[in-house]
Motif scaffolding. Sequence first.
Motif, short mmCIF file in Angstrom:
data_model
loop_
_atom_site.label_atom_id
_atom_site.label_comp_id
_atom_site.label_asym_id
_atom_site.label_seq_id
_atom_site.Cartn_x
_atom_site.Cartn_y
_atom_site.Cartn_z
N ASP A 81 0.81 -1.22 0.00
CA ASP A 81 0.00 0.00 0.00
C ASP A 81 0.84 1.27 0.00
O ASP A 81 0.60 2.20 -0.75
CB ASP A 81 -0.91 0.04 1.23
CG ASP A 81 -1.93 -1.07 1.22
OD1 ASP A 81 -2.15 -1.64 0.15
OD2 ASP A 81 -2.48 -1.35 2.28
N SER A 82 1.80 1.30 0.91
CA SER A 82 2.65 2.49 1.01
C SER A 82 3.97 2.07 1.64
O SER A 82 4.07 0.98 2.20
CB SER A 82 2.00 3.59 1.84
OG SER A 82 1.02 3.10 2.71
N ASP A 107 1.58 17.72 -1.91
CA ASP A 107 1.12 16.99 -3.10
C ASP A 107 1.61 17.64 -4.40
O ASP A 107 1.80 16.97 -5.40
CB ASP A 107 -0.41 16.91 -3.11
CG ASP A 107 -0.91 15.98 -2.02
OD1 ASP A 107 -0.12 15.10 -1.60
OD2 ASP A 107 -2.07 16.12 -1.60
N ARG A 114 2.62 19.12 4.88
CA ARG A 114 2.47 18.10 5.93
C ARG A 114 3.84 17.79 6.52
O ARG A 114 4.81 17.64 5.78
CB ARG A 114 1.86 16.82 5.37
CG ARG A 114 0.55 17.03 4.65
CD ARG A 114 -0.04 15.70 4.23
NE ARG A 114 -1.27 15.90 3.49
CZ ARG A 114 -1.37 15.83 2.16
NH1 ARG A 114 -0.31 15.51 1.43
NH2 ARG A 114 -2.52 16.03 1.57
N GLU A 120 5.50 7.57 1.23
CA GLU A 120 4.44 7.86 0.25
C GLU A 120 3.61 6.61 0.01
O GLU A 120 4.04 5.49 0.31
CB GLU A 120 5.03 8.31 -1.09
CG GLU A 120 5.32 9.79 -1.22
CD GLU A 120 4.11 10.69 -1.06
OE1 GLU A 120 2.97 10.20 -0.93
OE2 GLU A 120 4.30 11.92 -1.03
N VAL A 121 2.43 6.79 -0.57
CA VAL A 121 1.62 5.69 -1.06
C VAL A 121 2.34 5.10 -2.27
O VAL A 121 2.90 5.83 -3.08
CB VAL A 121 0.22 6.22 -1.44
CG1 VAL A 121 -0.59 5.15 -2.14
CG2 VAL A 121 -0.50 6.73 -0.20
N ALA A 147 -6.79 4.84 6.74
CA ALA A 147 -6.77 4.96 5.28
C ALA A 147 -5.34 4.89 4.72
O ALA A 147 -4.36 5.15 5.41
CB ALA A 147 -7.39 6.29 4.87
N THR A 163 -2.91 6.63 3.03
CA THR A 163 -2.53 8.00 2.69
C THR A 163 -1.06 8.19 3.07
O THR A 163 -0.49 7.35 3.77
CB THR A 163 -3.34 9.03 3.49
OG1 THR A 163 -3.09 8.79 4.89
CG2 THR A 163 -4.83 8.90 3.24
N THR A 164 -0.49 9.30 2.64
CA THR A 164 0.89 9.61 3.05
C THR A 164 0.98 9.71 4.56
O THR A 164 1.91 9.17 5.17
CB THR A 164 1.34 10.95 2.42
OG1 THR A 164 1.14 10.86 1.02
CG2 THR A 164 2.78 11.23 2.71
N THR A 178 -3.22 11.81 13.20
CA THR A 178 -4.05 10.94 12.36
C THR A 178 -4.93 10.01 13.20
O THR A 178 -4.85 10.00 14.42
CB THR A 178 -3.16 10.03 11.47
OG1 THR A 178 -2.56 9.04 12.31
CG2 THR A 178 -2.08 10.83 10.76
N ASN A 220 -4.58 6.86 12.85
CA ASN A 220 -3.82 5.61 12.72
C ASN A 220 -3.41 5.06 14.10
O ASN A 220 -3.03 5.80 14.98
CB ASN A 220 -2.57 5.91 11.88
CG ASN A 220 -1.76 4.68 11.62
OD1 ASN A 220 -1.02 4.23 12.49
ND2 ASN A 220 -1.92 4.10 10.45
#
Lengths: 225, 298
Positions: free
Chosen positions: B35-36, B57, B111, B124-125, B156, B158-159, B198, B200
């Motif tokens: 995934d990342s 981004d 970020r 990164e993803v 999720a 994400t980065t 996050t 997470n």
Amino acid sequence: MEKLDLQALGLRALNEKLQNQTDETNQKDWEIINPRGSHAIAVGVDAPINVTVRGSTGYYCGGMNKQAHIHVDGSAGPGVAENMMSGTVTIDGDASQYAGATGHGGTLVIKGNAASRCGISMKGIDIVVHGNIGHMSAFMAQSGNLVVCGDAGDALGDSIYEARLFVRGAVKSLGADCIEKEMRPEHLDILRDLLEKAGCDAKPEEFKRYGSARQLYNFKIDNAY
Amino acid sequence: MCGIVGLFLKDKSLEADLGRMLSEMLVTMTDRGPDSAGIAVYNAHQAGQAKITVQADNPQVDFDGLDKKLGVAIGTSVKMDIRDTHAVLTMPQASLDTAMAELRQLDPVIRIMGRGESIEIYKEVGLPETVVSRFDIAKMSGTHGIGHTRMATESAVTTMGAHPFNTDSDQCLVHNGSLSNHNSLRRKLRRENIRIETENDTEVAAAYLTWKLQNGSSLGEALESSLNDLDGFFTFVVGTKDGFGVVRDPIACKPAVMAETDSYVAFGSEYRALVNLPNIEQARVWEPEPATVYFWNH
């Protein structure tokens, strides 16, 4: 001796060659080089052949083995000899978690230590570990013999059925319904035979035997919650 | 699943190869989590300086003039090195806290990935191979580093959800597993004024260690207490400015293999990750015991 280079051949082609051997094969001796910790080396073999793996393996080496004698000249990752039916798997180094899980038959010899859950749900396999084993070993073990020349971790033999556990060293703790049992002459005979097969010079008299107290609810329904 | 790799060098002559070795190790673990991916590299090239790694981004637009804007805001000069979507902002150590506060105000598209005297974090993803080549990790030197490839379960893809997580200066943590009490612990830590960005679960574990360290625990003690306070499955690898630690939960179903020679200490989720390391055949290779803290310091 036929030499197979895993990195050159790829896993599928290598396993296919081994799986294509039959009872009548003349090619009895195989050597696998460059295993580099790969998964599923020499799984599903069903022929009386000798396979030597030169180096350490990843997950599930020798899984579902029938008849073959598989020798790992290194250490093995999780699930070595998982669901073995017959034959032998010998690991010169250590084995990771759940070695010999659900094995129905054959002999698994680990010359170093085995990690947690060794022999989980074993169903007839014989396992001999020259060193120590980790926690939750022989969990729900149904049949077969687990021999440990060193120490056993926590919760040995939790919810065990009819497998026999022999430990020479200390047992950190016994799991639910697992107790120490009397070592009778027939057990010493089984143990002597297994130690000899595994090339281990420990004496059967140095071991203690553990097994099921047969008090859990599946033995005594009144003990169900 | 998830794959973890870590490398702590004892032999200074290997430092130039740290990024290359870590990159190779991480790519080997790709099928444990596609995934990342992320890598934390520790190198203290400039004494008295601190670094903040940021991500955006649209780096061409978002990083344009960021060094000058931040420099004005904190009243000192800031150097910026851009690598793909990340930039490393370097400033005097004394300005680090002010710079962190200013950055959070400056622009919401920026970020923060990590900060400290020696840590840089790139994540990164995407697949490990893509991520390490985007940031040219193979050319980086350093004293120690940690890499992670993620198969997301608790938040999720994400980065910000990628590992390593950095919750205080030079600290980072990566995780294989999942925590079940992260929501209650996050609330508790936020009440203790620990910043958590996050949803997470792993960031909560990182923040938990930060909280313990801020309250006087050594890293070893913080890791010991995590065994009581974190509920769930975990193999953690943590990094500090000069140290490298490993701990597994008592059930220890998340795999871990370690190797040590006179030149390095290495960690891999599987032995496969370690096979290219120098003299691995002569290394002491073992599985870290459950509920046992391992730690190495420079």
